[in-house]
Scaffold this motif. Sequence first.
Motif, PDB file in Angstrom:
ATOM      1  N   VAL A 124       7.899 -40.168  -4.426  1.00  9.95           N
ATOM      2  CA  VAL A 124       8.391 -41.101  -5.438  1.00  9.95           C
ATOM      3  C   VAL A 124       8.832 -40.276  -6.646  1.00  9.95           C
ATOM      4  CG1 VAL A 124       7.839 -43.035  -6.953  1.00  9.95           C
ATOM      5  CG2 VAL A 124       6.876 -42.955  -4.645  1.00  9.95           C
ATOM      6  N   ARG A 125      10.147 -40.207  -6.845  1.00  7.34           N
ATOM      7  CA  ARG A 125      10.695 -39.467  -7.991  1.00  7.34           C
ATOM      8  C   ARG A 125      10.944 -40.441  -9.123  1.00  7.34           C
ATOM      9  NH1 ARG A 125      15.256 -36.223  -4.759  1.00  7.34           N
ATOM     10  NH2 ARG A 125      13.983 -34.599  -3.784  1.00  7.34           N
ATOM     11  N   ALA A 126      10.280 -40.209 -10.234  1.00  2.37           N
ATOM     12  CA  ALA A 126      10.336 -41.159 -11.343  1.00  2.37           C
ATOM     13  C   ALA A 126      11.154 -40.625 -12.506  1.00  2.37           C
ATOM     14  CB  ALA A 126       8.926 -41.482 -11.828  1.00  2.37           C
ATOM     15  N   ALA A 127      11.821 -41.545 -13.189  1.00  2.00           N
ATOM     16  CA  ALA A 127      12.458 -41.241 -14.463  1.00  2.00           C
ATOM     17  C   ALA A 127      11.371 -41.071 -15.530  1.00  2.00           C
ATOM     18  CB  ALA A 127      13.411 -42.371 -14.848  1.00  2.00           C
ATOM     19  N   TRP A 128      11.805 -40.772 -16.742  1.00  2.00           N
ATOM     20  CA  TRP A 128      10.879 -40.625 -17.877  1.00  2.00           C
ATOM     21  C   TRP A 128      10.115 -41.933 -18.073  1.00  2.00           C
ATOM     22  CZ3 TRP A 128      10.394 -36.143 -20.824  1.00  2.00           C
ATOM     23  CH2 TRP A 128       9.598 -36.260 -21.964  1.00  2.00           C
ATOM     24  N   VAL A 162       5.433 -47.463 -15.996  1.00  3.64           N
ATOM     25  CA  VAL A 162       4.533 -46.874 -14.998  1.00  3.64           C
ATOM     26  C   VAL A 162       3.909 -47.936 -14.095  1.00  3.64           C
ATOM     27  CG1 VAL A 162       4.005 -44.783 -16.295  1.00  3.64           C
ATOM     28  CG2 VAL A 162       2.619 -46.822 -16.642  1.00  3.64           C
ATOM     29  N   ARG A 163       3.890 -49.177 -14.541  1.00  4.39           N
ATOM     30  CA  ARG A 163       3.387 -50.236 -13.665  1.00  4.39           C
ATOM     31  C   ARG A 163       4.324 -50.445 -12.482  1.00  4.39           C
ATOM     32  NH1 ARG A 163       2.675 -54.605 -18.351  1.00  4.39           N
ATOM     33  NH2 ARG A 163       4.691 -53.625 -18.849  1.00  4.39           N
ATOM     34  N   ASP A 164       5.614 -50.244 -12.693  1.00  2.00           N
ATOM     35  CA  ASP A 164       6.562 -50.312 -11.578  1.00  2.00           C
ATOM     36  C   ASP A 164       6.339 -49.149 -10.616  1.00  2.00           C
ATOM     37  OD1 ASP A 164       7.728 -52.629 -12.489  1.00  2.00           O
ATOM     38  OD2 ASP A 164       9.410 -51.627 -13.463  1.00  2.00           O
ATOM     39  N   ILE A 165       6.080 -47.959 -11.164  1.00  2.00           N
ATOM     40  CA  ILE A 165       5.771 -46.813 -10.307  1.00  2.00           C
ATOM     41  C   ILE A 165       4.549 -47.134  -9.454  1.00  2.00           C
ATOM     42  CG2 ILE A 165       5.068 -44.393 -10.260  1.00  2.00           C
ATOM     43  CD1 ILE A 165       6.508 -44.043 -12.950  1.00  2.00           C
ATOM     44  N   ALA A 166       3.507 -47.672 -10.072  1.00  2.00           N
ATOM     45  CA  ALA A 166       2.277 -47.984  -9.343  1.00  2.00           C
ATOM     46  C   ALA A 166       2.530 -49.000  -8.239  1.00  2.00           C
ATOM     47  CB  ALA A 166       1.216 -48.504 -10.315  1.00  2.00           C
ATOM     48  N   ASP A 167       3.295 -50.025  -8.529  1.00  2.00           N
ATOM     49  CA  ASP A 167       3.579 -51.044  -7.517  1.00  2.00           C
ATOM     50  C   ASP A 167       4.354 -50.449  -6.340  1.00  2.00           C
ATOM     51  OD1 ASP A 167       2.271 -52.953  -8.993  1.00  2.00           O
ATOM     52  OD2 ASP A 167       4.087 -53.904  -9.770  1.00  2.00           O
ATOM     53  N   VAL A 168       5.312 -49.572  -6.636  1.00  2.00           N
ATOM     54  CA  VAL A 168       6.075 -48.918  -5.576  1.00  2.00           C
ATOM     55  C   VAL A 168       5.155 -48.042  -4.735  1.00  2.00           C
ATOM     56  CG1 VAL A 168       7.833 -47.154  -5.119  1.00  2.00           C
ATOM     57  CG2 VAL A 168       8.314 -49.007  -6.725  1.00  2.00           C
ATOM     58  N   GLY A 181       8.819 -40.244   5.284  1.00  2.00           N
ATOM     59  CA  GLY A 181       9.951 -39.328   5.293  1.00  2.00           C
ATOM     60  C   GLY A 181      11.048 -39.694   4.320  1.00  2.00           C
ATOM     61  N   GLN A 182      10.747 -40.574   3.357  1.00  2.00           N
ATOM     62  CA  GLN A 182      11.768 -41.003   2.402  1.00  2.00           C
ATOM     63  C   GLN A 182      11.440 -40.529   0.987  1.00  2.00           C
ATOM     64  OE1 GLN A 182      13.250 -45.004   2.429  1.00  2.00           O
ATOM     65  NE2 GLN A 182      12.655 -45.344   4.549  1.00  2.00           N
ATOM     66  N   VAL A 183      12.499 -40.343   0.205  1.00  2.58           N
ATOM     67  CA  VAL A 183      12.380 -40.092  -1.229  1.00  2.58           C
ATOM     68  C   VAL A 183      12.836 -41.346  -1.946  1.00  2.58           C
ATOM     69  CG1 VAL A 183      13.184 -38.722  -3.184  1.00  2.58           C
ATOM     70  CG2 VAL A 183      12.774 -37.617  -0.971  1.00  2.58           C
ATOM     71  N   LEU A 184      11.946 -41.930  -2.732  1.00  2.00           N
ATOM     72  CA  LEU A 184      12.243 -43.153  -3.475  1.00  2.00           C
ATOM     73  C   LEU A 184      12.430 -42.794  -4.944  1.00  2.00           C
ATOM     74  CD1 LEU A 184       9.451 -45.391  -1.883  1.00  2.00           C
ATOM     75  CD2 LEU A 184      11.854 -45.275  -1.196  1.00  2.00           C
ATOM     76  N   GLU A 185      13.613 -43.030  -5.475  1.00  4.31           N
ATOM     77  CA  GLU A 185      13.874 -42.748  -6.883  1.00  4.31           C
ATOM     78  C   GLU A 185      13.714 -44.030  -7.691  1.00  4.31           C
ATOM     79  OE1 GLU A 185      17.353 -40.640  -7.967  1.00  4.31           O
ATOM     80  OE2 GLU A 185      16.675 -38.802  -6.975  1.00  4.31           O
ATOM     81  N   TYR A 250      21.452 -41.866 -15.283  1.00  2.94           N
ATOM     82  CA  TYR A 250      21.909 -42.845 -14.292  1.00  2.94           C
ATOM     83  C   TYR A 250      20.711 -43.690 -13.866  1.00  2.94           C
ATOM     84  CZ  TYR A 250      19.782 -39.814 -10.744  1.00  2.94           C
ATOM     85  OH  TYR A 250      18.886 -39.065 -10.000  1.00  2.94           O
ATOM     86  N   VAL A 251      20.997 -44.860 -13.335  1.00  2.92           N
ATOM     87  CA  VAL A 251      19.959 -45.798 -12.919  1.00  2.92           C
ATOM     88  C   VAL A 251      19.735 -45.673 -11.412  1.00  2.92           C
ATOM     89  CG1 VAL A 251      19.411 -48.260 -12.666  1.00  2.92           C
ATOM     90  CG2 VAL A 251      20.418 -47.406 -14.799  1.00  2.92           C
ATOM     91  N   SER A 252      18.466 -45.657 -11.004  1.00  2.00           N
ATOM     92  CA  SER A 252      18.103 -45.624  -9.585  1.00  2.00           C
ATOM     93  C   SER A 252      17.644 -47.004  -9.145  1.00  2.00           C
ATOM     94  CB  SER A 252      16.983 -44.611  -9.344  1.00  2.00           C
ATOM     95  OG  SER A 252      17.378 -43.306  -9.687  1.00  2.00           O
ATOM     96  N   ASP A 253      17.743 -47.281  -7.827  1.00  7.42           N
ATOM     97  CA  ASP A 253      17.415 -48.623  -7.346  1.00  7.42           C
ATOM     98  C   ASP A 253      16.112 -48.699  -6.560  1.00  7.42           C
ATOM     99  OD1 ASP A 253      18.043 -47.342  -4.994  1.00  7.42           O
ATOM    100  OD2 ASP A 253      19.499 -48.829  -4.311  1.00  7.42           O
ATOM    101  N   GLY A 254      15.230 -47.687  -6.732  1.00  2.57           N
ATOM    102  CA  GLY A 254      13.998 -47.662  -5.951  1.00  2.57           C
ATOM    103  C   GLY A 254      13.093 -48.862  -6.174  1.00  2.57           C
TER     104      GLY A 254
END
Length: 281
Positions: A124-128, A162-168, A181-185, A250-254
Amino acid sequence: MTQNTGRTHGLTVVVTGASGRTGGRVAEAARAAGMTVRAASRARGFDWRDRSTWAQVLRGADAAYLVYPSDVGAPDAADAVGDLAREAVGLGVRRLVLLSARGEEQAGPAEEALRASGADWTIVRAAWFSQNFSEGPLVAELREYGELVFPAGAVREPFVDVRDIADVVVVALAAGDRYVGQVLEVSGARLLSFGEAVAEIAAATGRELSYRAVPVREYGERLAGFGVPTEEAEFLTDVFASLLDGRNAYVSDGVRQVLGREPRDFGDFVREAAPAGTWKP
């Protein structure tokens, strides 16, 4: 969390960094989803730098969330992540989700180490983080001095809650093979400069707050002046020199891809945090 694509009840999940910004939210979201959480922290006898502490936390678990602590230092991150992942796989814990950073070249070796470990991995690659403005050293500057000094210039960033990161992460842990095997941005839904972000905080708090951009080298000197160890300050300035060059504008759709909803907005985060006195002097 609005979407669940796998079994959660009955799963035992190891959460590293459980007292940190993301780990604490992952643990909370995992418990809310019915998982049993093992918090891997120094307070509970787990230490990334002491391999003898790993097995007791991993043994008998179903999955693990890995976040490497920045204060330990990037040069050791790849080896530690790879070694821990291999130990987890050897103990039957194959499902591993690693938190990484969008656009951060220094994170690449740790990602590669996880891929090579034999685990069923997801990155899971996260933005700031939005919460970087409400937790940690940045909030202290805003609260005490009314000014954020930072080497981001006018670069725009899609700040992610970060709550969105946690849910993902929780969905990825529970979703069987779906995200293996996936990278989620993951990012927020809109771009803001650091100055614009501070302006939104000022509007919500009624305080006069400002942002002052400085060169990366000057920021490194400020860190040293605040007592940050030399190695850590050098690592952070190296990261900021590359990460804050516009590559992440840029915006990611993960979040939408995994959760089936829009990311939480930065403005909503600010309006929730302000009444709690987060930025009061």
